[in-house]
Design a protein around this motif. Structure first.
Motif, PDB file in Angstrom:
ATOM      1  N   VAL A   6     101.799  31.401 188.384  1.00 41.82           N
ATOM      2  CA  VAL A   6     100.567  30.838 188.650  1.00 41.82           C
ATOM      3  C   VAL A   6      99.813  31.471 189.800  1.00 41.82           C
ATOM      4  CG1 VAL A   6      99.208  28.627 189.412  1.00 41.82           C
ATOM      5  CG2 VAL A   6     101.645  28.137 188.089  1.00 41.82           C
ATOM      6  N   ASP A   7      98.463  31.729 189.334  1.00 44.45           N
ATOM      7  CA  ASP A   7      97.711  32.439 190.222  1.00 44.45           C
ATOM      8  C   ASP A   7      96.283  31.856 190.352  1.00 44.45           C
ATOM      9  OD1 ASP A   7      97.167  34.654 192.058  1.00 44.45           O
ATOM     10  OD2 ASP A   7      96.374  35.948 190.767  1.00 44.45           O
ATOM     11  N   GLY A   8      95.696  31.977 191.603  1.00 39.28           N
ATOM     12  CA  GLY A   8      94.185  31.623 191.609  1.00 39.28           C
ATOM     13  C   GLY A   8      93.888  31.424 193.113  1.00 39.28           C
ATOM     14  N   ASP A   9      92.853  30.706 193.148  1.00 32.19           N
ATOM     15  CA  ASP A   9      92.303  30.419 194.588  1.00 32.19           C
ATOM     16  C   ASP A   9      91.219  29.203 194.461  1.00 32.19           C
ATOM     17  OD1 ASP A   9      89.854  31.689 193.766  1.00 32.19           O
ATOM     18  OD2 ASP A   9      90.099  33.428 194.659  1.00 32.19           O
ATOM     19  N   ILE A  60      91.252  20.687 190.367  1.00 35.73           N
ATOM     20  CA  ILE A  60      91.212  21.939 189.457  1.00 35.73           C
ATOM     21  C   ILE A  60      90.222  22.193 188.706  1.00 35.73           C
ATOM     22  CG2 ILE A  60      92.558  23.293 187.835  1.00 35.73           C
ATOM     23  CD1 ILE A  60      95.054  21.824 188.567  1.00 35.73           C
ATOM     24  N   ILE A  93      98.928  26.138 194.466  1.00 35.03           N
ATOM     25  CA  ILE A  93      99.847  27.041 193.284  1.00 35.03           C
ATOM     26  C   ILE A  93     101.134  26.372 192.842  1.00 35.03           C
ATOM     27  CG2 ILE A  93     100.741  29.345 193.042  1.00 35.03           C
ATOM     28  CD1 ILE A  93      98.310  30.580 193.966  1.00 35.03           C
ATOM     29  N   SER A 100      89.761  26.563 193.362  1.00 30.69           N
ATOM     30  CA  SER A 100      89.771  25.464 192.244  1.00 30.69           C
ATOM     31  C   SER A 100      89.883  26.163 190.748  1.00 30.69           C
ATOM     32  CB  SER A 100      88.788  24.582 192.167  1.00 30.69           C
ATOM     33  OG  SER A 100      87.330  25.203 192.067  1.00 30.69           O
ATOM     34  N   HIS A 101      90.183  27.492 190.742  1.00 32.21           N
ATOM     35  CA  HIS A 101      90.341  28.279 189.535  1.00 32.21           C
ATOM     36  C   HIS A 101      91.712  29.064 189.539  1.00 32.21           C
ATOM     37  CE1 HIS A 101      85.874  28.141 190.233  1.00 32.21           C
ATOM     38  NE2 HIS A 101      85.791  28.217 188.953  1.00 32.21           N
ATOM     39  N   TYR A 102      92.509  28.644 188.579  1.00 30.12           N
ATOM     40  CA  TYR A 102      93.724  29.119 188.379  1.00 30.12           C
ATOM     41  C   TYR A 102      94.133  29.797 187.112  1.00 30.12           C
ATOM     42  CZ  TYR A 102      94.387  26.402 192.536  1.00 30.12           C
ATOM     43  OH  TYR A 102      94.121  25.926 193.824  1.00 30.12           O
ATOM     44  N   GLN A 103      95.021  30.668 187.227  1.00 27.97           N
ATOM     45  CA  GLN A 103      95.540  31.449 185.753  1.00 27.97           C
ATOM     46  C   GLN A 103      96.964  30.880 185.613  1.00 27.97           C
ATOM     47  OE1 GLN A 103      94.095  33.579 188.284  1.00 27.97           O
ATOM     48  NE2 GLN A 103      92.149  32.744 187.593  1.00 27.97           N
ATOM     49  N   VAL A 104      97.535  30.660 184.532  1.00 26.83           N
ATOM     50  CA  VAL A 104      98.948  30.112 184.260  1.00 26.83           C
ATOM     51  C   VAL A 104      99.387  30.860 183.230  1.00 26.83           C
ATOM     52  CG1 VAL A 104     100.491  28.159 183.682  1.00 26.83           C
ATOM     53  CG2 VAL A 104      98.240  27.846 185.111  1.00 26.83           C
ATOM     54  N   LEU A 116      90.982  26.201 184.456  1.00 27.30           N
ATOM     55  CA  LEU A 116      92.463  26.625 184.313  1.00 27.30           C
ATOM     56  C   LEU A 116      92.537  27.690 182.964  1.00 27.30           C
ATOM     57  CD1 LEU A 116      95.295  26.118 185.318  1.00 27.30           C
ATOM     58  CD2 LEU A 116      95.457  24.263 183.661  1.00 27.30           C
TER      59      LEU A 116
END
Length: 81
Positions: free
Chosen positions: A20-23, A61, A2, A25-29, A64
């Motif tokens: 940035v959030d996630g765990d 990643i 992150i 290999s999946h992230y939200q920006v 995303l």
């Protein structure tokens, strides 16, 4: 990861807010920048993807989700986030 994603984005885009959030290999920006002023949503996302493209290409990643706003758009949108 992150913190690394944040660093990569901040190197390419002058952000006024960055989340940035996630765990794994999946992230939200969420990226807020005056640089997005006058740009279409797709162009904003392309700018963010360009900043992290190396990690997407390597598979580090996998997914995303990007929400990109100008400061004015963010003032309206954050009421619903």
């Amino acid at each position: 990861m992150i913190e690394e994603i944040k660093k990569l984005i901040e190197q390419e885009i002058n952000t006024t807010e960055l989340r940035v959030d996630g765990d794994g290999s999946h992230y939200q920006v969420i990226v807020v920048s005056e640089q997005f002023d006058g740009l279409r949503p797709v162009k904003k996302q392309q700018m963010v993807y360009a900043a992290v493209n190396e990690h997407i290409a390597s598979g580090e990643i996998h997914a995303l989700t990007i929400k990109a706003y100008t400061p004015a758009e963010w003032e309206k949108a954050k009421l619903f986030v």
